[in-house]
Design an enzyme around this catalytic site. Structure first.
Site, PDB file in Angstrom:
ATOM      1  N   SER A 181     -20.012  41.778  24.196  1.00  0.00           N
ATOM      2  CA  SER A 181     -19.716  42.583  23.022  1.00  0.00           C
ATOM      3  C   SER A 181     -18.564  43.504  23.397  1.00  0.00           C
ATOM      4  CB  SER A 181     -20.964  43.360  22.599  1.00  0.00           C
ATOM      5  OG  SER A 181     -20.726  44.122  21.448  1.00  0.00           O
ATOM      6  N   TYR A 195     -13.377  43.264  13.871  1.00  0.00           N
ATOM      7  CA  TYR A 195     -13.779  43.097  15.274  1.00  0.00           C
ATOM      8  C   TYR A 195     -15.118  43.806  15.539  1.00  0.00           C
ATOM      9  CZ  TYR A 195     -13.407  43.467  20.407  1.00  0.00           C
ATOM     10  OH  TYR A 195     -13.636  43.413  21.758  1.00  0.00           O
ATOM     11  N   LYS A 199     -18.498  41.977  16.924  1.00  0.00           N
ATOM     12  CA  LYS A 199     -19.086  42.353  18.215  1.00  0.00           C
ATOM     13  C   LYS A 199     -20.459  43.003  18.043  1.00  0.00           C
ATOM     14  CE  LYS A 199     -15.983  41.011  21.259  1.00  0.00           C
ATOM     15  NZ  LYS A 199     -16.280  39.841  22.113  1.00  0.00           N
TER      16      LYS A 199
HETATM   17  N1  LIG Z   1     -10.017  43.703  27.613  1.00  0.00           N
HETATM   18  C1  LIG Z   1     -10.661  44.606  26.921  1.00  0.00           C
HETATM   19  O1  LIG Z   1     -10.218  45.753  26.795  1.00  0.00           O
HETATM   20  C2  LIG Z   1     -11.982  44.277  26.275  1.00  0.00           C
HETATM   21  C3  LIG Z   1     -12.786  45.339  25.827  1.00  0.00           C
HETATM   22  C4  LIG Z   1     -14.003  45.043  25.225  1.00  0.00           C
HETATM   23  C5  LIG Z   1     -14.409  43.728  25.089  1.00  0.00           C
HETATM   24  N2  LIG Z   1     -13.614  42.722  25.515  1.00  0.00           N
HETATM   25  C6  LIG Z   1     -14.078  41.335  25.335  1.00  0.00           C
HETATM   26  O2  LIG Z   1     -14.145  40.693  26.595  1.00  0.00           O
HETATM   27  C7  LIG Z   1     -13.873  39.320  26.451  1.00  0.00           C
HETATM   28  C8  LIG Z   1     -12.768  38.910  27.414  1.00  0.00           C
HETATM   29  O3  LIG Z   1     -11.626  39.687  27.116  1.00  0.00           O
HETATM   30  P1  LIG Z   1     -10.308  39.663  28.017  1.00  0.00           P
HETATM   31  O4  LIG Z   1      -9.607  40.947  27.760  1.00  0.00           O
HETATM   32  O5  LIG Z   1     -10.657  39.271  29.399  1.00  0.00           O
HETATM   33  O6  LIG Z   1      -9.483  38.496  27.249  1.00  0.00           O
HETATM   34  P2  LIG Z   1      -8.322  37.518  27.743  1.00  0.00           P
HETATM   35  O7  LIG Z   1      -7.642  38.002  28.970  1.00  0.00           O
HETATM   36  O8  LIG Z   1      -7.488  37.266  26.527  1.00  0.00           O
HETATM   37  O9  LIG Z   1      -9.136  36.191  28.070  1.00  0.00           O
HETATM   38  C9  LIG Z   1      -9.770  35.505  27.032  1.00  0.00           C
HETATM   39  C10 LIG Z   1     -10.288  34.178  27.552  1.00  0.00           C
HETATM   40  O10 LIG Z   1     -10.982  33.512  26.497  1.00  0.00           O
HETATM   41  C11 LIG Z   1     -10.405  32.223  26.292  1.00  0.00           C
HETATM   42  N3  LIG Z   1     -10.534  31.914  24.870  1.00  0.00           N
HETATM   43  C12 LIG Z   1     -10.030  32.585  23.813  1.00  0.00           C
HETATM   44  N4  LIG Z   1     -10.342  31.968  22.669  1.00  0.00           N
HETATM   45  C13 LIG Z   1     -11.078  30.871  23.003  1.00  0.00           C
HETATM   46  C14 LIG Z   1     -11.685  29.829  22.260  1.00  0.00           C
HETATM   47  N5  LIG Z   1     -11.589  29.767  20.933  1.00  0.00           N
HETATM   48  N6  LIG Z   1     -12.358  28.852  22.932  1.00  0.00           N
HETATM   49  C15 LIG Z   1     -12.453  28.893  24.280  1.00  0.00           C
HETATM   50  N7  LIG Z   1     -11.898  29.852  25.037  1.00  0.00           N
HETATM   51  C16 LIG Z   1     -11.205  30.826  24.399  1.00  0.00           C
HETATM   52  C17 LIG Z   1      -8.969  32.376  26.776  1.00  0.00           C
HETATM   53  O11 LIG Z   1      -8.350  31.170  27.158  1.00  0.00           O
HETATM   54  P3  LIG Z   1      -7.527  30.264  26.088  1.00  0.00           P
HETATM   55  O12 LIG Z   1      -6.654  31.203  25.293  1.00  0.00           O
HETATM   56  O13 LIG Z   1      -6.765  29.282  26.914  1.00  0.00           O
HETATM   57  O14 LIG Z   1      -8.558  29.597  25.225  1.00  0.00           O
HETATM   58  C18 LIG Z   1      -9.195  33.259  28.001  1.00  0.00           C
HETATM   59  O15 LIG Z   1      -9.664  32.490  29.070  1.00  0.00           O
HETATM   60  C19 LIG Z   1     -13.539  39.102  24.978  1.00  0.00           C
HETATM   61  O16 LIG Z   1     -14.687  38.679  24.292  1.00  0.00           O
HETATM   62  C20 LIG Z   1     -13.143  40.491  24.512  1.00  0.00           C
HETATM   63  O17 LIG Z   1     -13.357  40.660  23.117  1.00  0.00           O
HETATM   64  C21 LIG Z   1     -12.410  42.970  26.120  1.00  0.00           C
END
Ligand SMILES: NC(=O)c1ccc[n+]([C@@H]2O[C@H](COP(=O)([O-])OP(=O)(O)OC[C@H]3O[C@@H](n4cnc5c(N)ncnc54)[C@H](OP(=O)(O)O)[C@@H]3O)[C@@H](O)[C@H]2O)c1
Ligand SMILES: *[C@@H]1O[C@H](CO)[C@@H](O)[C@H](O)[C@H]1NC(C)=O
Length: 338
Positions: A181, A195, A199
């Site tokens: 989330s 969003y 979440k």
């Molecule tokens: N970074 C933050 O500040 C933050 C804060 C709170 C929550 N989150 C959550 O944490 C999670 C990871 O975030 P992150 O910042 O690490 O993101 P990220 O660096 O953009 O990585 C996202 C990953 O998910 C894959 N992905 C995206 N859409 C997909 C789909 N439809 N099917 C399969 N794979 C998919 C991407 O690869 P491909 O594009 O090649 O598919 C990538 O491996 C997310 O759910 C995000 O909402 C992040």
């Protein structure tokens, strides 16, 4: 309250803590943390950011890993990164969109290659921050699709198989499911209308799933990351409304490694929420509601700190309102000047 009563309560509180600990241990304790040596962990979104850091952490603990994401090149690169962290780990990659058909087949193939999945970590997800009126329905639906339906579908395919295998009456944990989330899923932040909803949906999904799968020895953990320094974060940072950025920045920026380490540790402990930072602790405590009781110190904090945290939240909310009003005034001024 007269002073005698005060001392009475004060001296009784260690006894209360001890008694609640006994009750907790008898009724709720999830048992010993399992170890990951030789076990199969599937990570969606495993090619980047938090997912990639989780894959490295579980590989370091001796697990074999399947990385699921869409882009093949990024997957190959991630495979090498994880392999470099733990050279004995088997690392499988599966190019797959979590919103597409064929989830069952993808999961079955991965299990044929690396054995039954012991732990599923859903990290695939994204956000497109924008003011409410600027979001297209296409973007709204895609956010719901990837963050919620995608997580639901993969979890269903994996849990079906975990439940079929589960040995009833065993005291040992039979499987672990982690959903990602966000702190933006616990409080609605400016720019996150869609969003936040997607979440937040994951949190209630997790509560219901937890109640349903406990008899099969499965545990459910919800990850609640703050702003985390990842490629995905950098991308969304570019188009973020200033209000969104300033409000979420109050909780600080953490590294994916720190978020991933606590995610893995807490999921192994069977803890319902995993987060990092003081704001994360305050949010998960405040939002515990009727959620499951899985970890004594979390339960203790919820019972004793909820009121205090609600009071402290007023200062955060005043600050957020201040930010929103200030940016609004700025924009109005700019408009006048035009
Ligand atoms: N970074 C933050 O500040 C933050 C804060 C709170 C929550 N989150 C959550 O944490 C999670 C990871 O975030 P992150 O910042 O690490 O993101 P990220 O660096 O953009 O990585 C996202 C990953 O998910 C894959 N992905 C995206 N859409 C997909 C789909 N439809 N099917 C399969 N794979 C998919 C991407 O690869 P491909 O594009 O090649 O598919 C990538 O491996 C997310 O759910 C995000 O909402 C992040
Ligand atoms: C996000 O973007 C702002 C400018 O809009 C910049 O000042 C800030 O450093 C960026 N943060 C990160 C972590 O990239």
């Amino acid at each position: 309250m007269d002073c005698c009563c005060f001392w009475y309560v004060l001296s009784a509180s260690p006894v209360l803590v001890f008694l609640s600990y006994l009750i907790f241990n008898k009724l709720f304790a999830p048992g010993q943390s399992p170890n990951l040596l030789g076990k199969h962990v599937m990570v969606t979104g495993g090619s980047s950011g938090i997912g990639l850091a989780v894959a490295q952490e579980v590989a370091r603990l001796g697990a074999h890993v399947t990385l699921v994401a869409r882009n093949q090149e990024k997957l190959v690169e991630a495979q090498q990164t994880v392999q470099a962290t733990a050279n004995k780990a088997k690392v499988l990659i599966r190019p797959f969109d979590v919103c597409s058909d064929g989830v069952e087949g993808m999961v079955a193939d991965a299990e044929t290659a690396l054995g039954p999945i012991f732990m599923l970590v859903n990290c695939a997800g994204f956000s497109t921050p924008a003011r409410f009126e600027d979001l297209s329905m296409q973007e709204v639906k895609r956010m719901m699709d990837v963050n919620f339906f995608g997580t639901f579908a993969v979890t269903q395919a994996v849990v079906r198989r975990m439940k079929q295998r589960s040995v009833s009456d065993s005291r040992e944990r039979q499987g672990i499911v982690v959903l990602t989330s966000s702190q933006g899923g616990m409080l609605g932040i400016y720019g996150f209308t869609a969003y936040a909803a997607a979440k937040a949906a994951l949190i209630k999904f997790a509560e219901a799933l937890h109640m349903e799968v406990q008899t099969s020895g499965l545990s459910v953990t919800v990850s609640v990351p703050p702003d985390t320094d990842t490629p995905g974060f950098e991308k969304e940072n570019v188009s973020k409304p200033t209000e969104t950025r300033l409000v979420s920045e109050t909780a600080g920026l953490f590294s994916a490694e720190v978020v991933a380490k606590s995610l893995v540790r807490d999921a192994l402990a069977g803890r319902f929420y995993t987060t990092v930072g003081i704001e994360g602790f305050m949010l998960t405590t405040l939002c515990a509601g009727m959620g499951p009781i899985t970890y004594f110190w979390d339960f203790f904090a919820q019972v004793f700190l909820t009121g205090v945290f609600r009071f402290i939240s007023s200062f955060f909310l005043l600050n957020f309102d201040h930010i929103v009003r200030k940016e609004y005034a700025k924009r109005m001024n700019d408009k006048k000047r035009e």
